[in-house]
Design an enzyme around this catalytic site. Structure first.
Site: not given
Length: 283
Positions: A9, A134
């Site tokens: 990401k 995350d």
């Protein structure tokens, strides 16, 4: 046995709102999945948790976040079996790209299927947030707003599948150290988060590129001026916007045109082994 992709990401924006009583910080950030991914294969074994990885610097014990994810599900559901987890590493380690968190998310999703645990996405996210901040985002993926410490996820309009060049300097950055040094009252530039969300809605890639913002750069760039040099290098080669991802040290540049991105990658990659050309994805 089951095999899943664990995607990297980037942060299109990262804002730190305040420090919490528990020592963590409240964040507001726009996250985006990349095509770049690790490959995770989970195989049922008689007992225990085994980690195999083709990168020698990745731990194969309980300090590995993928191990912790498997351990959490085995304990929570009283599974009388074990797993062997094979990690084929493509995402740079300790790079601000959520490689470890994405691996852990893939283990949660894979074991949920493999053992028929029946967890929905929210159930997986609730377990994920106990493993790493995350992990909930990595379970959802795509284009999303992450709030709280990163565990409150709101899907956003999907970003177009444009090229992205990643450059990871050959040094690591301690996330804890960056947050410890962050002076919230001295942050001059903050992300225009709501305007970026509107830009995603209207597919305004130019606005997004010009308004990428990561407040953690106020710490990391001061410590490592090379990060700013890399950003300028990417911009000089046609990037429409460039910032550091997460707490760094990886810097990314967005490109509107595939040919320009490939030419930039060719020029940069001659001098760097740590340069990757990938693409935005919402799969």
């Amino acid at each position: 046995m089951i095999t899943l992709n664990a995607h990297a990401k980037i942060n299109l924006s990262l804002d730190v709102l305040n420090k919490r009583d528990d020592g963590y910080h409240n964040l507001k950030m726009i996250m985006q999945t990349l095509q770049l991914h690790d490959i995770i294969t989970i195989q049922e074994i008689k007992s225990g948790i085994e980690i195999e990885c083709d990168a020698p610097y990745v731990p194969n014990n309980n300090s590995n976040i993928a191990y912790k994810a498997a351990e959490k599900l085995i304990e929570k559901y009283g599974l009388d079996t074990g797993v062997r987890i094979k990690i084929e590493k493509m995402i740079p380690v300790a790079a601000g790209l959520a490689g470890g968190s994405s691996d852990a998310a893939a283990v949660l999703k894979g074991m949920n299927i493999l053992f028929g645990l029946g967890l929905d996405q929210q159930g997986l996210m609730d377990i994920g947030k106990t493993i790493g901040a995350d992990v909930p985002y990595c379970i959802v993926g795509g284009t999303a707003l992450a709030e709280g410490i990163g565990e409150i996820i709101t899907p956003l309009p999907e970003m177009e599948a444009i090229p992205v060049i990643l450059i990871k300097p050959r040094f690591g950055v301690s996330t804890a150290s960056v947050f410890k040094s962050l002076q919230l009252d001295k942050i001059a530039d903050r992300p225009k988060t709501d305007m970026l969300i509107d830009a995603l809605k209207y597919k305004d890639i130019d606005f997004i590129g010009k308004n990428l913002c990561n407040v953690l750069e106020s710490v990391t760039v001061e410590r490592y001026p090379l990060i700013d040099k890399i950003k300028k290098d990417l911009m000089s080669k046609g990037s429409i916007g460039s910032i550091m991802s997460g707490s760094g040290p990886t810097v990314f540049g967005l490109f509107e045109d595939d040919d320009i991105a490939k030419k930039a990658y060719s020029k940069i990659n001659k001098n760097r082994a740590d340069c990757i050309l990938t693409y935005i994805t919402n799969d």
